[in-house]
Write an enzyme that holds these catalytic residues in place. Structure first.
Site, mmCIF file in Angstrom:
data_model
loop_
_atom_site.group_PDB
_atom_site.id
_atom_site.type_symbol
_atom_site.label_atom_id
_atom_site.label_comp_id
_atom_site.label_asym_id
_atom_site.label_seq_id
_atom_site.Cartn_x
_atom_site.Cartn_y
_atom_site.Cartn_z
ATOM 1 N N LYS A 217 45.717 38.875 33.536
ATOM 2 C CA LYS A 217 44.761 39.990 33.511
ATOM 3 C C LYS A 217 44.983 40.917 32.322
ATOM 4 O O LYS A 217 46.051 40.935 31.713
ATOM 5 C CB LYS A 217 44.800 40.741 34.846
ATOM 6 C CG LYS A 217 44.058 39.928 35.916
ATOM 7 C CD LYS A 217 43.843 40.639 37.205
ATOM 8 C CE LYS A 217 43.018 39.720 38.137
ATOM 9 N NZ LYS A 217 42.957 40.186 39.498
ATOM 10 N N ARG A 257 48.301 34.541 43.266
ATOM 11 C CA ARG A 257 47.124 33.810 42.782
ATOM 12 C C ARG A 257 47.261 33.683 41.269
ATOM 13 O O ARG A 257 47.217 34.687 40.559
ATOM 14 C CB ARG A 257 45.862 34.586 43.164
ATOM 15 C CG ARG A 257 44.571 33.894 42.756
ATOM 16 C CD ARG A 257 43.366 34.726 43.168
ATOM 17 N NE ARG A 257 42.137 34.080 42.752
ATOM 18 C CZ ARG A 257 41.635 34.169 41.524
ATOM 19 N NH1 ARG A 257 42.239 34.870 40.599
ATOM 20 N NH2 ARG A 257 40.509 33.533 41.219
HETATM 21 N N1 PMM Z 1 41.098 38.159 40.817
HETATM 22 C C1 PMM Z 1 40.061 37.473 40.314
HETATM 23 C C2 PMM Z 1 39.275 36.640 41.149
HETATM 24 N N2 PMM Z 1 39.573 36.497 42.458
HETATM 25 N N3 PMM Z 1 40.935 37.016 44.296
HETATM 26 C C3 PMM Z 1 41.962 37.688 44.822
HETATM 27 N N4 PMM Z 1 42.267 37.556 46.128
HETATM 28 N N5 PMM Z 1 42.745 38.523 44.075
HETATM 29 C C4 PMM Z 1 42.512 38.719 42.737
HETATM 30 O O1 PMM Z 1 43.232 39.519 42.106
HETATM 31 C C5 PMM Z 1 41.407 38.028 42.148
HETATM 32 C C6 PMM Z 1 40.628 37.163 42.974
HETATM 33 C C7 PMM Z 1 39.712 37.588 38.856
HETATM 34 O O2 PMM Z 1 40.490 36.734 38.088
HETATM 35 P P1 PMM Z 1 39.974 35.292 37.525
HETATM 36 O O3 PMM Z 1 38.694 35.552 36.776
HETATM 37 O O4 PMM Z 1 41.064 34.807 36.650
HETATM 38 O O5 PMM Z 1 39.746 34.353 38.666
#
Ligand code: PMM
Length: 279
Positions: A217, A257
């Protein structure tokens, strides 16, 4: 069915974004075959869970149509679940969650914690899926206008997550099927993210397991910016992610994650060798 439980280290949830526009890997796994192949590769690297998403939530992103989202994720989920993987669907839409569970997903990861779609919580209550309730305030298009926390970000996130828990419990979702997530980067500044990471125990005091999504991030990119202030590119943030993984493991989080499954597991394996036995 209760949520999966970690054994000795946090569960590692590998990210499969079937999107043309996610911030860190947009477009790389956008077609069905490459998404499935990527998921299988993450399982081979040791991922405990695969999180399949068809909507980018990066700041400013616009939303796909429901049909588009269904078309992106359902076949990929069906194939990966059939291969034996434990699959999570990353969606804010009840219709997508329902189709994903029917296709074999066992976890519904809703970044809005059930706020974006009023039918989400009833659908989850009717299923036996685990629900990840992330802290969220507004869709990606607008979320940067919702970063005010009068009592501080930790108290604000804790209170708003407690409200989501109350809604889930009222709908009959048992605690054994709930995980909470601070939602790093969602209606939060970089400083907010650091404050939350430093105070995870206050969120853990809600009494439910925590999932943390820090992988690649922007706040990590900014921390690692070069001398001219240019953030570290998204695909060069994995060492920072590994350091965080160890710190999160020390705090007993339920899951991480991540995009970089191998790097995360290497870090956790070292931590477990030295510290895990003592827990
Ligand atoms: N961050 C993203 C997408 N989904 N779900 C959860 N539970 N927690 C998160 O911090 C989260 C998520 C955004 O990141 P990405 O675009 O790399 O998927």
């Amino acid at each position: 069915m209760s949520r999966p439980e970690p054994a000795g280290r946090p569960l590692v949830m590998g990210i499969v974004n079937v999107t043309p526009d996610s911030f860190s890997d947009g477009g790389r796994w956008a077609d069905r075959d490459s998404a499935v192949a990527h998921g299988l590769e993450l399982v081979a690297q040791g991922a405990d869970i695969l999180d399949i998403g068809g909507e980018s939530t990066r700041p400013g992103a616009t939303r796909p149509l429901v049909a588009e989202e269904l078309d992106r994720v359902v076949p990929v989920i069906a194939e990966l679940a059939a291969s034996g993987a434990l699959v999570s669907v990353d969606t804010m839409r009840a219709e997508v969650a329902q189709a994903a569970v029917a296709a074999g997903a066992r976890i519904v990861n809703d970044v809005s914690g059930g706020l974006a779609d009023p039918r989400m919580i009833p659908v989850v209550a009717d299923s036996d899926a685990t629900f990840v309730a992330m802290h969220w305030r507004a869709h990606a298009e607008h979320m940067d206008s919702f970063t005010t926390y009068p009592d501080g970000v930790v108290a604000g996130v804790r209170r708003e997550l407690a409200e989501r828990l109350a809604a889930l419990r009222a709908a009959g979702v048992p605690d054994e099927r709930i995980v909470v997530d601070p939602g790093l980067g969602f209606a939060k500044t970089a400083e907010h993210n650091w404050e939350l990471l430093a105070a995870l125990d206050e969120l853990a005091s809600l009494g439910l397991p925590l999932l943390v999504g820090a992988s690649r991030k922007g706040f990590l990119g900014r921390l690692l910016a070069d001398a001219d202030g240019v953030p570290r590119p998204v695909d060069q943030r994995e060492h920072a992610g590994s350091a965080l993984a160890v710190l999160m493991a020390q705090q007993g989080v339920w899951g991480l994650r991540v995009h970089d499954v191998r790097a995360t597991l290497d870090a956790l394996t070292v931590w477990q060798r030295l510290e895990g036995g003592a827990r």
